[in-house]
Design an enzyme around this catalytic site. Structure first.
Site, PDB file in Angstrom:
ATOM      1  N   LEU A  56      56.373 -13.757-123.597  1.00  0.00           N
ATOM      2  CA  LEU A  56      56.121 -13.382-125.000  1.00  0.00           C
ATOM      3  C   LEU A  56      57.352 -12.694-125.582  1.00  0.00           C
ATOM      4  O   LEU A  56      57.258 -11.986-126.593  1.00  0.00           O
ATOM      5  CB  LEU A  56      54.919 -12.431-125.097  1.00  0.00           C
ATOM      6  N   ASN A 112      45.119 -13.262-123.568  1.00  0.00           N
ATOM      7  CA  ASN A 112      46.206 -13.933-122.850  1.00  0.00           C
ATOM      8  C   ASN A 112      45.694 -14.886-121.771  1.00  0.00           C
ATOM      9  O   ASN A 112      46.417 -15.795-121.356  1.00  0.00           O
ATOM     10  CB  ASN A 112      47.171 -12.902-122.246  1.00  0.00           C
ATOM     11  N   LEU A 166      48.850 -18.522-114.332  1.00  0.00           N
ATOM     12  CA  LEU A 166      48.760 -17.341-115.204  1.00  0.00           C
ATOM     13  C   LEU A 166      48.844 -16.076-114.352  1.00  0.00           C
ATOM     14  O   LEU A 166      47.897 -15.748-113.623  1.00  0.00           O
ATOM     15  CB  LEU A 166      47.426 -17.339-115.944  1.00  0.00           C
ATOM     16  N   ASP A 176      51.775  -9.495-110.022  1.00  0.00           N
ATOM     17  CA  ASP A 176      53.195  -9.333-109.686  1.00  0.00           C
ATOM     18  C   ASP A 176      53.551  -7.851-109.674  1.00  0.00           C
ATOM     19  O   ASP A 176      53.381  -7.151-110.675  1.00  0.00           O
ATOM     20  CB  ASP A 176      54.054 -10.051-110.736  1.00  0.00           C
ATOM     21  N   GLY A 234      51.666  -9.201-114.841  1.00  0.00           N
ATOM     22  CA  GLY A 234      52.781  -8.365-114.384  1.00  0.00           C
ATOM     23  C   GLY A 234      52.430  -6.895-114.481  1.00  0.00           C
ATOM     24  O   GLY A 234      51.795  -6.459-115.444  1.00  0.00           O
ATOM     25  N   THR A 235      52.851  -6.123-113.480  1.00  0.00           N
ATOM     26  CA  THR A 235      52.416  -4.724-113.425  1.00  0.00           C
ATOM     27  C   THR A 235      53.524  -3.740-113.810  1.00  0.00           C
ATOM     28  O   THR A 235      53.462  -2.572-113.432  1.00  0.00           O
ATOM     29  CB  THR A 235      51.879  -4.374-112.019  1.00  0.00           C
ATOM     30  N   THR A 291      45.669  -3.920-122.619  1.00  0.00           N
ATOM     31  CA  THR A 291      44.277  -3.612-122.959  1.00  0.00           C
ATOM     32  C   THR A 291      43.387  -4.778-122.524  1.00  0.00           C
ATOM     33  O   THR A 291      43.863  -5.899-122.329  1.00  0.00           O
ATOM     34  CB  THR A 291      44.117  -3.434-124.481  1.00  0.00           C
ATOM     35  N   LYS A 310      58.241  -6.902-104.565  1.00  0.00           N
ATOM     36  CA  LYS A 310      59.680  -7.194-104.508  1.00  0.00           C
ATOM     37  C   LYS A 310      60.469  -6.103-103.771  1.00  0.00           C
ATOM     38  O   LYS A 310      60.174  -4.918-103.903  1.00  0.00           O
ATOM     39  CB  LYS A 310      60.255  -7.319-105.933  1.00  0.00           C
ATOM     40  N   HIS A 349      64.300  -8.521-105.500  1.00  0.00           N
ATOM     41  CA  HIS A 349      64.129  -8.214-106.933  1.00  0.00           C
ATOM     42  C   HIS A 349      65.322  -8.702-107.755  1.00  0.00           C
ATOM     43  O   HIS A 349      65.170  -9.253-108.844  1.00  0.00           O
ATOM     44  CB  HIS A 349      63.925  -6.703-107.113  1.00  0.00           C
ATOM     45  N   MET A 397      49.797 -20.901-106.232  1.00  0.00           N
ATOM     46  CA  MET A 397      49.991 -19.749-107.109  1.00  0.00           C
ATOM     47  C   MET A 397      49.281 -20.027-108.443  1.00  0.00           C
ATOM     48  O   MET A 397      49.597 -21.015-109.111  1.00  0.00           O
ATOM     49  CB  MET A 397      51.487 -19.534-107.373  1.00  0.00           C
ATOM     50  N   TYR A 415      58.829  -0.559-109.613  1.00  0.00           N
ATOM     51  CA  TYR A 415      57.951  -0.160-110.721  1.00  0.00           C
ATOM     52  C   TYR A 415      57.270   1.184-110.454  1.00  0.00           C
ATOM     53  O   TYR A 415      56.702   1.787-111.373  1.00  0.00           O
ATOM     54  CB  TYR A 415      56.880  -1.228-111.005  1.00  0.00           C
TER      55      TYR A 415
HETATM   56  N1  LIG Z   1      62.076  -9.760-112.084  1.00  0.00           N
HETATM   57  C1  LIG Z   1      62.391  -8.955-113.062  1.00  0.00           C
HETATM   58  O1  LIG Z   1      63.494  -8.423-113.129  1.00  0.00           O
HETATM   59  C2  LIG Z   1      61.390  -8.685-114.130  1.00  0.00           C
HETATM   60  C3  LIG Z   1      61.809  -8.131-115.335  1.00  0.00           C
HETATM   61  C4  LIG Z   1      60.852  -7.894-116.309  1.00  0.00           C
HETATM   62  C5  LIG Z   1      59.529  -8.212-116.081  1.00  0.00           C
HETATM   63  N2  LIG Z   1      59.143  -8.721-114.882  1.00  0.00           N
HETATM   64  C6  LIG Z   1      57.719  -9.017-114.597  1.00  0.00           C
HETATM   65  O2  LIG Z   1      57.186  -9.784-115.648  1.00  0.00           O
HETATM   66  C7  LIG Z   1      56.043  -9.123-116.192  1.00  0.00           C
HETATM   67  C8  LIG Z   1      55.891  -9.496-117.633  1.00  0.00           C
HETATM   68  O3  LIG Z   1      57.035  -9.136-118.379  1.00  0.00           O
HETATM   69  P1  LIG Z   1      56.976  -8.686-119.866  1.00  0.00           P
HETATM   70  O4  LIG Z   1      56.526  -7.293-119.918  1.00  0.00           O
HETATM   71  O5  LIG Z   1      58.230  -8.999-120.513  1.00  0.00           O
HETATM   72  O6  LIG Z   1      55.838  -9.670-120.431  1.00  0.00           O
HETATM   73  P2  LIG Z   1      55.446 -10.120-121.872  1.00  0.00           P
HETATM   74  O7  LIG Z   1      54.012 -10.513-121.747  1.00  0.00           O
HETATM   75  O8  LIG Z   1      56.456 -11.102-122.411  1.00  0.00           O
HETATM   76  O9  LIG Z   1      55.587  -8.840-122.791  1.00  0.00           O
HETATM   77  C9  LIG Z   1      54.711  -7.753-122.683  1.00  0.00           C
HETATM   78  C10 LIG Z   1      54.658  -7.085-124.025  1.00  0.00           C
HETATM   79  O10 LIG Z   1      54.014  -7.973-124.922  1.00  0.00           O
HETATM   80  C11 LIG Z   1      52.957  -7.314-125.584  1.00  0.00           C
HETATM   81  N3  LIG Z   1      51.776  -8.197-125.568  1.00  0.00           N
HETATM   82  C12 LIG Z   1      51.050  -8.595-124.511  1.00  0.00           C
HETATM   83  N4  LIG Z   1      50.080  -9.437-124.890  1.00  0.00           N
HETATM   84  C13 LIG Z   1      50.175  -9.543-126.238  1.00  0.00           C
HETATM   85  C14 LIG Z   1      49.448 -10.263-127.208  1.00  0.00           C
HETATM   86  N5  LIG Z   1      48.406 -11.032-126.871  1.00  0.00           N
HETATM   87  N6  LIG Z   1      49.836 -10.163-128.492  1.00  0.00           N
HETATM   88  C15 LIG Z   1      50.868  -9.391-128.854  1.00  0.00           C
HETATM   89  N7  LIG Z   1      51.611  -8.678-127.968  1.00  0.00           N
HETATM   90  C16 LIG Z   1      51.261  -8.761-126.672  1.00  0.00           C
HETATM   91  C17 LIG Z   1      52.663  -6.066-124.822  1.00  0.00           C
HETATM   92  O11 LIG Z   1      52.409  -5.116-125.802  1.00  0.00           O
HETATM   93  P3  LIG Z   1      51.644  -3.721-125.536  1.00  0.00           P
HETATM   94  O12 LIG Z   1      52.613  -2.910-124.779  1.00  0.00           O
HETATM   95  O13 LIG Z   1      51.393  -3.219-126.907  1.00  0.00           O
HETATM   96  O14 LIG Z   1      50.417  -4.061-124.766  1.00  0.00           O
HETATM   97  C18 LIG Z   1      53.912  -5.795-124.026  1.00  0.00           C
HETATM   98  O15 LIG Z   1      54.745  -4.869-124.700  1.00  0.00           O
HETATM   99  C19 LIG Z   1      56.291  -7.646-115.891  1.00  0.00           C
HETATM  100  O16 LIG Z   1      55.129  -6.863-115.900  1.00  0.00           O
HETATM  101  C20 LIG Z   1      56.869  -7.760-114.493  1.00  0.00           C
HETATM  102  O17 LIG Z   1      55.830  -7.978-113.560  1.00  0.00           O
HETATM  103  C21 LIG Z   1      60.065  -8.983-113.921  1.00  0.00           C
END
Ligand SMILES: NC(=O)c1ccc[n+]([C@@H]2O[C@H](COP(=O)([O-])OP(=O)(O)OC[C@H]3O[C@@H](n4cnc5c(N)ncnc54)[C@H](OP(=O)(O)O)[C@@H]3O)[C@@H](O)[C@H]2O)c1
Length: 312
Positions: A220, A273, A24, A52, A27-28, A266, A86, A119, A21, A57
């Protein structure tokens, strides 16, 4: 566990299933269908090879479309990417598992999945409504099926060869142990919220002992401000090593031996990242000493996802 000195190329062996895996992961969980497509394409272009997804979703079709187009445009083979999706809570009954899996595969336009996760460990009332509730707005749980029964049906998917590995998401160590003990096919991956404010050290140690990949979401801190991206320790390290706070947080996650999922929307953020590099030991120690503790997503306690906007 880290196989390469270039952190971006780190691949973690999936012992219970085979293959590797990429640490890096992209997530979608993106509410807007058009943004799902552009962000997924941009992630592939930036170098992400791990994607992912989830039926919950509601955008597997868009992710699939973006991946097909992206793989063709960049000359990348299907075998060179790692795709997960999932099983949603309403499909825990064993007879619903294979149809749910096949429907996801069809929406994604793929012939096999690298990983299929439950999930959450919570079964909801089976049916088409992904968010079944009573008249008071309370979730309708399904008490007629155990997680082990669901797991047995997921094991059959591996037997059929349509899925290389299976695992669990939003699970605690207490929840993981009985499945691990009883499983014929051991959980290959555990996906949970993890970041410096929620390091989940005990679960991580267990996973390392048992060769289970620990996959961190919200590395993050879900981008929330104030939060991890503005933490003074993280910001000071970022300034010292000439990286952004996001890059510091992602590097820390990979260097402690976890895979991660991040969701840049973006192209510029996807490149940012992906462009992580090794942090010195003293920086890792400083991050490990952060005392703040915060869980952002209560899904592990209820099965109700915290980050999915209402209406999806
Ligand atoms: N199993 C579960 O229950 C579960 C739950 C949650 C998530 N997930 C998975 O985990 C993935 C990631 O989760 P997450 O959304 O919490 O990830 P994250 O990367 O911690 O947070 C994403 C947020 O961070 C911002 N961001 C991204 N890159 C940035 C950067 N370089 N600088 C500043 N801000 C930045 C984005 O902002 P912008 O919106 O402005 O781009 C977005 O709002 C999800 O897509 C999903 O696949 C799983």
């Amino acid at each position: 566990m880290i196989e390469s000195s270039d952190l971006r190329m780190t691949r973690i062996p999936v012992h219970h299933g085979g293959g590797h895996m990429p640490a890096l992961g992209f997530g979608t969980l993106i509410p807007d269908p058009a943004v799902t497509i552009t962000a997924t394409r941009a992630a592939l272009e930036a170098g992400f090879r791990h994607f992912d997804c989830a039926e919950r979703y509601g955008n597997e079709r868009e992710v699939g479309k973006a991946l097909q187009a992206g793989l063709a445009a960049e000359g990348i083979a299907r075998e060179d990417i790692f795709v997960t999706t999932k099983l949603w809570n309403t499909n825990h009954r064993p007879e619903r598992v294979e149809p749910a899996f096949e429907a996801s595969l069809d929406r994604l336009g793929l012939k096999y999945l690298d990983l299929y996760l439950s999930h959450t460990p919570f079964a909801f009332q089976p049916g088409d409504d992904q968010d079944p509730r009573d008249q008071n707005g309370n979730i309708l749980y399904d008490r007629g099926v155990t997680l082990l029964e669901t797991w047995r049906a997921m094991e059959s998917l591996v037997d059929y060869g349509k899925c290389r590995a299976i695992g669990l998401s939003d699970i605690t160590l207490d929840g993981l142990l009985p499945i691990y003990e009883s499983a014929r096919i051991k959980p290959a991956v555990v996906q949970v919220e993890a970041h410096p404010y929620l390091p989940e050290t005990e679960l991580l140690e267990f996973c390392k002992q048992k060769d289970i990949v620990f996959l961190a979401f919200a590395p993050l801190g879900h981008g929330l401000r104030p939060g991890l991206l503005e933490d003074p320790v993280i910001s000071a390290i970022a300034a010292r090593v000439g990286k952004t706070p996001a890059q510091v947080l992602l590097a820390w996650a990979v260097q402690r031996g976890t895979a991660l999922l991040t969701t840049p929307r973006t192209a510029a953020r996807a490149r940012e990242n992906f462009d992580i590099s090794i942090l010195p030991e003293d920086a890792l120690d400083e991050i490990n000493r952060i005392q703040t503790r915060q869980r952002l997503n209560e899904v592990v306690k209820t099965g109700i996802p915290g980050f999915i906007p209402k209406g999806r």
